[in-house]
Design a protein around this motif. Structure first.
Motif, PDB file in Angstrom:
ATOM      1  N   VAL A   1      14.987   0.664 -11.926  1.00 17.12           N
ATOM      2  CA  VAL A   1      16.318   1.268 -11.853  1.00 17.12           C
ATOM      3  C   VAL A   1      16.547   1.946 -10.505  1.00 17.12           C
ATOM      4  CG1 VAL A   1      16.508   1.569 -14.336  1.00 17.12           C
ATOM      5  CG2 VAL A   1      15.469   3.384 -12.955  1.00 17.12           C
ATOM      6  N   GLY A   2      15.651   1.726  -9.531  1.00 11.72           N
ATOM      7  CA  GLY A   2      15.861   2.257  -8.198  1.00 11.72           C
ATOM      8  C   GLY A   2      15.127   3.529  -7.887  1.00 11.72           C
ATOM      9  N   ALA A   3      14.052   3.827  -8.645  1.00 12.21           N
ATOM     10  CA  ALA A   3      13.326   5.078  -8.444  1.00 12.21           C
ATOM     11  C   ALA A   3      12.160   4.938  -7.482  1.00 12.21           C
ATOM     12  CB  ALA A   3      12.822   5.612  -9.785  1.00 12.21           C
ATOM     13  N   GLY A   4      12.084   3.845  -6.729  1.00 13.99           N
ATOM     14  CA  GLY A   4      11.063   3.698  -5.705  1.00 13.99           C
ATOM     15  C   GLY A   4       9.752   3.168  -6.242  1.00 13.99           C
ATOM     16  N   GLY A   5       8.791   3.010  -5.330  1.00 11.96           N
ATOM     17  CA  GLY A   5       7.461   2.585  -5.714  1.00 11.96           C
ATOM     18  C   GLY A   5       7.341   1.086  -5.927  1.00 11.96           C
ATOM     19  N   LEU A   6       6.268   0.707  -6.608  1.00 11.88           N
ATOM     20  CA  LEU A   6       5.981  -0.704  -6.836  1.00 11.88           C
ATOM     21  C   LEU A   6       7.037  -1.364  -7.710  1.00 11.88           C
ATOM     22  CD1 LEU A   6       2.120  -0.581  -7.427  1.00 11.88           C
ATOM     23  CD2 LEU A   6       3.307  -1.561  -5.463  1.00 11.88           C
ATOM     24  N   GLY A   7       7.588  -0.631  -8.650  1.00 14.97           N
ATOM     25  CA  GLY A   7       8.604  -1.211  -9.518  1.00 14.97           C
ATOM     26  C   GLY A   7       9.835  -1.666  -8.762  1.00 14.97           C
ATOM     27  N   GLN A   8      10.237  -0.901  -7.767  1.00 17.42           N
ATOM     28  CA  GLN A   8      11.406  -1.287  -6.969  1.00 17.42           C
ATOM     29  C   GLN A   8      11.094  -2.535  -6.142  1.00 17.42           C
ATOM     30  OE1 GLN A   8      13.273   2.007  -5.105  1.00 17.42           O
ATOM     31  NE2 GLN A   8      14.645   0.780  -3.853  1.00 17.42           N
ATOM     32  N   MET A   9       9.885  -2.615  -5.596  1.00 16.50           N
ATOM     33  CA  MET A   9       9.491  -3.829  -4.870  1.00 16.50           C
ATOM     34  C   MET A   9       9.465  -5.041  -5.801  1.00 16.50           C
ATOM     35  SD  MET A   9       6.448  -2.926  -2.169  1.00 16.50           S
ATOM     36  CE  MET A   9       6.548  -4.606  -1.548  1.00 16.50           C
TER      37      MET A   9
ATOM     38  N   GLY B   1       0.816  -1.209   0.000  1.00 19.56           N
ATOM     39  CA  GLY B   1       0.000   0.000   0.000  1.00 19.56           C
ATOM     40  C   GLY B   1       0.850   1.260   0.000  1.00 19.56           C
ATOM     41  N   VAL B   2       1.921   1.266   0.794  1.00 19.82           N
ATOM     42  CA  VAL B   2       2.820   2.432   0.815  1.00 19.82           C
ATOM     43  C   VAL B   2       3.490   2.611  -0.538  1.00 19.82           C
ATOM     44  CG1 VAL B   2       4.918   3.361   1.856  1.00 19.82           C
ATOM     45  CG2 VAL B   2       3.186   2.276   3.306  1.00 19.82           C
ATOM     46  N   ALA B   3       3.941   1.509  -1.140  1.00 16.36           N
ATOM     47  CA  ALA B   3       4.581   1.599  -2.448  1.00 16.36           C
ATOM     48  C   ALA B   3       3.598   2.049  -3.525  1.00 16.36           C
ATOM     49  CB  ALA B   3       5.187   0.249  -2.819  1.00 16.36           C
ATOM     50  N   THR B   4       2.342   1.619  -3.410  1.00 18.57           N
ATOM     51  CA  THR B   4       1.326   2.055  -4.371  1.00 18.57           C
ATOM     52  C   THR B   4       1.090   3.555  -4.271  1.00 18.57           C
ATOM     53  OG1 THR B   4       0.229  -0.108  -4.242  1.00 18.57           O
ATOM     54  CG2 THR B   4      -1.051   1.729  -5.125  1.00 18.57           C
ATOM     55  N   PHE B   5       0.970   4.057  -3.047  1.00 17.09           N
ATOM     56  CA  PHE B   5       0.810   5.499  -2.863  1.00 17.09           C
ATOM     57  C   PHE B   5       2.027   6.251  -3.391  1.00 17.09           C
ATOM     58  CE2 PHE B   5       1.481   9.335  -0.316  1.00 17.09           C
ATOM     59  CZ  PHE B   5       0.298  10.019  -0.581  1.00 17.09           C
ATOM     60  N   GLU B   6       3.213   5.705  -3.190  1.00 13.02           N
ATOM     61  CA  GLU B   6       4.436   6.338  -3.688  1.00 13.02           C
ATOM     62  C   GLU B   6       4.434   6.415  -5.204  1.00 13.02           C
ATOM     63  OE1 GLU B   6       8.582   4.521  -3.266  1.00 13.02           O
ATOM     64  OE2 GLU B   6       8.478   5.893  -1.558  1.00 13.02           O
ATOM     65  N   THR B   7       3.995   5.336  -5.861  1.00 15.33           N
ATOM     66  CA  THR B   7       3.925   5.326  -7.319  1.00 15.33           C
ATOM     67  C   THR B   7       2.903   6.338  -7.823  1.00 15.33           C
ATOM     68  OG1 THR B   7       4.556   2.987  -7.359  1.00 15.33           O
ATOM     69  CG2 THR B   7       3.509   3.877  -9.336  1.00 15.33           C
ATOM     70  N   LEU B   8       1.730   6.383  -7.178  1.00 16.97           N
ATOM     71  CA  LEU B   8       0.713   7.367  -7.563  1.00 16.97           C
ATOM     72  C   LEU B   8       1.221   8.791  -7.376  1.00 16.97           C
ATOM     73  CD1 LEU B   8      -2.539   5.773  -6.115  1.00 16.97           C
ATOM     74  CD2 LEU B   8      -2.081   6.242  -8.519  1.00 16.97           C
ATOM     75  N   ALA B   9       1.911   9.032  -6.267  1.00 15.20           N
ATOM     76  CA  ALA B   9       2.423  10.380  -6.009  1.00 15.20           C
ATOM     77  C   ALA B   9       3.469  10.777  -7.044  1.00 15.20           C
ATOM     78  CB  ALA B   9       3.014  10.439  -4.600  1.00 15.20           C
TER      79      ALA B   9
END
Length: 265
Positions: A217-225, A72-80
């Motif tokens: 590539v390390g930019a956070g969010g769901l992709g990093q997970m 959920g935190v990663a999803t919010f990070e991706t949306l933001a």
């Protein structure tokens, strides 16, 4: 009574059109001929069995409360990341669209369009790889990467919208003594705003998908997970992340569709 000879006849197809179609057909044939496409190996029983065995490792998805909270935190990070990047790009794209539409002269138009071409020709992943060196790992670099690429796209689209806007309302205001800036703000912008908003929403949809990939590539969010769990062969956790990506993209697509319909009514 009209005769068949009175009906409008279709325009003859020019030889340049046939030449273009022949060139495109030759490119398609050449592409298939040059690529080593192994369709037989792809649809073989061994390939199918290996694929099914690999997909079986994703079931069932990880549904523990602790892991779902991280998703959920990663999803919010991706949306933001996608939302902030799109907002920045929309503002800068609007500013750059003014000279790019030729309102400040041909020199400014050509220079600005050259800048926009460079910005949008570099993919988001390349921007993220460059900005990670300056900004470090995390969503800040991903947000800037999305913004830089989307500025080039929206700036060009906004400029085309300004150029194709009917000039009569703004010209009417100018004839009645209104300043050029006021005529642009009160006549041209209101006419183009629905189209510009539609472009912005569409790019937000694209940036949602791009933000989910930039984490690779390390930019956070769901992709990093997703990259982290796939690299450790934790397929059940990766399946949960993939499902979260699908739900997020579907939700944003539905919301964008409703907003575009509301604007066109």
């Amino acid at each position: 009574m009209r005769h068949e000879t009175d009906l409008p006849q279709p325009a003859p197809v020019r030889w340049s059109t046939w030449l273009l179609l022949a060139g495109l057909a030759a490119l398609v044939v050449g592409s298939f001929a040059s690529l080593p496409l192994k369709w037989r190996d792809f649809f073989s029983s061994e390939a199918m069995a290996s694929t099914l065995d690999f997909l079986h490792g994703f079931a069932p998805p990880e549904l523990s409360p602790g892991f779902l909270s991280k998703v959920g935190v990663a999803t919010f990070e991706t949306l933001a990341m996608s939302a902030i990047g799109t907002v920045i790009a929309a503002v800068l794209g609007f500013v750059l669209a003014l000279p790019a539409s030729g309102r400040l002269g041909p020199v400014a138009r050509n220079l600005t369009r050259g800048v926009l071409n460079v910005l949008r020709s570099i993919p988001e992943l390349v921007w993220a790889s460059i900005l990670l060196i300056a900004a470090g790992l995390g969503p800040f670099a991903g947000t800037l990467a999305l913004a830089f690429h989307t500025v080039g796209v929206l700036g060009r689209l906004f400029a085309d919208a300004f150029e194709n806007c009917p000039p009569l309302p703004a010209a009417t205001l100018r004839i009645n003594g209104v300043q050029p800036t006021a005529a642009f703000l009160y006549a041209t912008v209101p006419q183009c705003s629905p189209q510009m908003m539609s472009y912005t929403l569409y790019r937000w949809e694209n940036n949602i998908r791009a933000a989910a990939i930039l984490g690779v590539v390390g930019a956070g969010g769901l992709g990093q997970m997703l990259k982290y769990h796939l690299s450790l062969f934790q397929m059940q956790q990766a399946a949960t992340v993939i499902v979260a990506m699908l739900l997020m993209v579907a939700s944003v697509d539905g919301l964008s569709y409703l907003l575009r319909r509301a604007m066109t009514r």
